[in-house]
Design an enzyme around this catalytic site. Structure first.
Site, mmCIF file in Angstrom:
data_model
loop_
_atom_site.group_PDB
_atom_site.id
_atom_site.type_symbol
_atom_site.label_atom_id
_atom_site.label_comp_id
_atom_site.label_asym_id
_atom_site.label_seq_id
_atom_site.Cartn_x
_atom_site.Cartn_y
_atom_site.Cartn_z
ATOM 1 N N GLY B 22 126.221 96.322 131.251
ATOM 2 C CA GLY B 22 125.781 97.722 131.157
ATOM 3 C C GLY B 22 124.532 97.832 130.302
ATOM 4 O O GLY B 22 124.105 96.873 129.654
ATOM 5 N N THR B 88 132.184 103.099 123.330
ATOM 6 C CA THR B 88 132.510 103.893 124.518
ATOM 7 C C THR B 88 132.909 105.305 124.090
ATOM 8 O O THR B 88 133.516 105.492 123.040
ATOM 9 C CB THR B 88 133.666 103.218 125.275
ATOM 10 O OG1 THR B 88 133.335 101.836 125.457
ATOM 11 C CG2 THR B 88 133.908 103.870 126.619
ATOM 12 N N PHE B 117 126.058 104.646 116.409
ATOM 13 C CA PHE B 117 125.886 103.433 115.611
ATOM 14 C C PHE B 117 124.525 103.371 114.916
ATOM 15 O O PHE B 117 124.163 102.354 114.338
ATOM 16 C CB PHE B 117 126.061 102.182 116.492
ATOM 17 C CG PHE B 117 127.496 101.838 116.753
ATOM 18 C CD1 PHE B 117 128.238 101.143 115.810
ATOM 19 C CD2 PHE B 117 128.119 102.224 117.921
ATOM 20 C CE1 PHE B 117 129.569 100.825 116.036
ATOM 21 C CE2 PHE B 117 129.441 101.923 118.165
ATOM 22 C CZ PHE B 117 130.177 101.223 117.228
ATOM 23 N N HIS B 144 112.330 116.031 120.294
ATOM 24 C CA HIS B 144 112.706 115.108 121.371
ATOM 25 C C HIS B 144 111.747 115.206 122.548
ATOM 26 O O HIS B 144 110.998 116.173 122.674
ATOM 27 C CB HIS B 144 114.126 115.407 121.843
ATOM 28 C CG HIS B 144 115.196 114.952 120.906
ATOM 29 N ND1 HIS B 144 115.605 115.717 119.825
ATOM 30 C CD2 HIS B 144 115.917 113.801 120.846
ATOM 31 C CE1 HIS B 144 116.543 115.058 119.160
ATOM 32 N NE2 HIS B 144 116.758 113.897 119.754
ATOM 33 N N HIS B 145 111.834 114.239 123.441
ATOM 34 C CA HIS B 145 111.120 114.243 124.718
ATOM 35 C C HIS B 145 111.555 115.470 125.540
ATOM 36 O O HIS B 145 112.662 115.977 125.345
ATOM 37 C CB HIS B 145 111.454 112.959 125.470
ATOM 38 C CG HIS B 145 112.923 112.788 125.675
ATOM 39 N ND1 HIS B 145 113.611 113.401 126.715
ATOM 40 C CD2 HIS B 145 113.855 112.135 124.942
ATOM 41 C CE1 HIS B 145 114.890 113.105 126.622
ATOM 42 N NE2 HIS B 145 115.068 112.332 125.553
ATOM 43 N N LYS B 148 115.062 116.352 127.752
ATOM 44 C CA LYS B 148 116.351 116.639 127.128
ATOM 45 C C LYS B 148 116.865 118.004 127.584
ATOM 46 O O LYS B 148 116.108 118.969 127.625
ATOM 47 C CB LYS B 148 116.190 116.620 125.603
ATOM 48 C CG LYS B 148 117.502 116.651 124.847
ATOM 49 C CD LYS B 148 117.301 116.317 123.371
ATOM 50 C CE LYS B 148 118.604 116.415 122.613
ATOM 51 N NZ LYS B 148 119.641 115.502 123.144
#
Lengths: 257, 257, 257, 257
Positions: B22, B88, B117, B144-145, B148
């Site tokens: 992934g 997850t 994290f 942010h970009h 979003k």
């Protein structure tokens, strides 16, 4: 201001100021006067009697005087059972030992002696020390007005040392740096392995940025100080705290927790 | 990397990765492989046997899979006595309770489940929560970009809530704000009394600034994240810590102390 | 200060100040007095004769008075052949027309009327207007003390309008923004299609940031103003320039080229 | 993209790319392909025929090749009447003279040769050069990843030189600086009298800040570059402009006006 203070459940703290006509003393008087939970009961300066403070029932005395009188002031306060918050400079380890001795004989009295009452500056250093071990890279950029004589500033040097100690304790090696062609000075001053850059420009007051970096991210802690009024919240914090902290406290670090 | 790790006094930690093909799993494999104190012993994805991980002697498993398989993975790991670090999503309180139940029967095994994290982001929130009670004013600016969908970001909302809780606990009232003529939206979104501004621009990735202010000074904590590799130091930190933390740990906050 | 000025090759400019005891006037007197290439020859305030300025041989008059007297002051200056630098507010298009009329009859006299003498603020707006057409995205973040009544600030609104005009002239469409779930206000105020965010916090003075973004890069122009002394370099610049600019000049924009 | 371009009133510009499989060439092909007003008609690399570009009807060629082939490429383009945008390095004054000679014989053809296609970086330098004469103080802080070999960066050195030239032209003396006790390097590198500080940290990409200061205010121009895609808007700008600029243009500065 806490709810408790706003509700006036506590009687106001009775505060005396020593060095009340000095540059810092004037600010302290204004700040105490404006604080809803304090009463300014005595303003003492050169030529005034210290007993003005005790006669007025001061519970806490704030001392911004000079190294030649501060020890006498402190001795007197402790004798009178008055707690003290001290911003005067010149405290050697020897002097601190003498204060500790006086306090031992007066178990209810507290004294806070701090080189820096700026809450923002103290938190910046605390956070920097805590973040230090989690980031591969760190540099400090301090920015001041161009009349400043030393470069880097004392605060920047102190911050660098605390960061270096935290890195060493965590077993971190040197910061990565592949620089092989450097115009002298470009990479800043080396303070215990931490690079410190001192910027000087008209219009600036006193600013410091600590930049941490690791893979794909940076964390920046920045402090901007605009005038000496910025020390007042820290002085008031110490006044509130000193009544519940018998003995000697160095710096306001612990008061912030 | 600590000196101890560099000297190789410890045997490397044997790590298996679930969801290894992934988007995040690929990054985890690269990061584990590059870490001097870890061995990547198993890469497992859809269609592979979980037993590959136990057969390879994995001590810690990192799981970046999907909500529908993560519970089975975790149950199996705990049964095998393998500690787990889980990125997850989809953990409800109910699911966490089930994991706690499995762990009770395996007292030596540890599990860290974290929604984020990013060490920088987590420290930013910790520092903000700690500074909150010492400053009259606070605002959040996240950047942010422009692809979003939500404004403000989840991290900004979460930070605002932690700050608001810290202010309430300290008895602080509302932030001062004399605005009487506002173009709608100028003062940002109100999240539990904390103003949050969401900036969107091409060229930005993910950035957040928390600005604290009191008399004469400001303190700014800023986090800049440039790519998903920024999560890897936090994952490696959790892998190192989970072996010494039996039971369930939520978030990496405590691992940073 | 130029070399030429330092060498004193030019005679100093003789400057009179109208409104000399007002908040701004006091600063102007100090600044003129400190400038090596100027002589402060007259300080005039309410109740003083304007003729003090002409008697003292003023070549340039600086007017920081009030809307009700400024027109009489200007008429008098122009009649006397004295050039003027005006920071007083309240100039309508009608008033400007009258000033132009007076100046036509005195071809050697110059008048500079400026709403903002902050060189930094004026350059910020110029640069923003120039950059606007080259970046897909743009947002403005202004930051002020919490006693400010309007949000966003006049400067921010003005900057947004200039940027919007520059984008329109370049044929740029709307800025990209995929926001579909917004807490009201998070995306700021919409000024002609440019998002503007107003931050308010104790400790701040007056700050503005214009953020431009395009693929893979951002350009930020930031202005920080700490006190009203920041207007003085712009006033001095205008005093130096007005002698060589007959007629009416609006704003200090052109003086910066 | 202008309205005109979106409406497709113009025929798309037919673009060929030389060095199409190189690191930058690949990005150029993607960018041209994505631009609504351009058609990517030829991708040429080592071993391919240049005539592919002319056969495909290229009006403009973009060259990101190597110093050893770029002169042949340019000679051929000019002969064919094809305009060129060149990012390849190694252009000495001698080489530029030869290109000028070729262009004299082909009056309709244009060539743009630029060392830096980053619009943000170029505007930063332009604005810095313009602001320079209005501020008493100026310093540069550049920030890069720690694998960089030179300190300060070429862009920072170039910016410092342009600022120093602008200050000299305006007759400004040295920046004020009272530093008398300096830890070596703290005040940065001295580039023509402008102090430049080079910060290196993991997580950073390429950033530069120019800080100007005068009484009571500062003006900061900051450029953040995150990946090499940031050069593409500048390349596209040059492709659009070169058709209307016969002869040789050095740098994209003039194209931004």
């Amino acid at each position: 201001m806490t709810d408790e203070q706003e509700k006036g459940l506590d009687a106001p703290i009775r505060v005396g100021v020593l060095g009340a006509r000095g540059r810092m003393g004037v600010e302290v008087c204004k700040a105490v006067d404006a604080a809803g939970d304090m009463d300014l009961v005595a303003m003492v300066d050169q030529g005034d009697w210290l007993f003005n403070a005790s006669d007025a029932g001061a519970e806490v005395v704030v001392d911004f005087t000079t190294p030649d009188v501060v020890m006498d002031n402190l001795h007197w306060c402790i004798d009178q059972g008055i707690s003290a918050v001290v911003g005067t400079t010149g405290f050697t380890e020897q002097r601190l030992e003498r204060v500790r001795g006086w306090l031992e004989r007066k178990p209810g009295v507290g004294v806070v002696i701090a080189p820096n009452f700026g809450i923002g500056a103290v938190l910046m250093m605390q956070f920097a020390a805590k973040a230090a071990r989690h980031f591969e890279s760190v540099e400090i950029i301090e920015q001041h007005h161009p009349r400043k004589l030393d470069a880097p500033s004392g605060t920047a040097t102190h911050t660098a040392r605390r960061i270096a100690a935290a890195r060493a304790a965590a077993g971190l090696g040197p910061v990565p740096d592949a620089t092989s062609a450097e115009v002298p000075g470009a990479r800043g001053a080396d303070i215990d392995g931490v690079r410190v850059h001192a910027v000087r420009a008209t219009g600036l007051v006193a600013h410091q940025e600590v930049l941490f970096g690791t893979t794909g991210e940076t964390l920046t802690i920045r402090h901007d100080s605009f005038d000496r009024a910025s020390f007042m919240p820290g002085v008031l914090l110490a006044v509130r705290a000193v009544r519940h902290r018998p003995g000697l406290t160095i710096g306001i670090d612990e008061l912030l927790d």
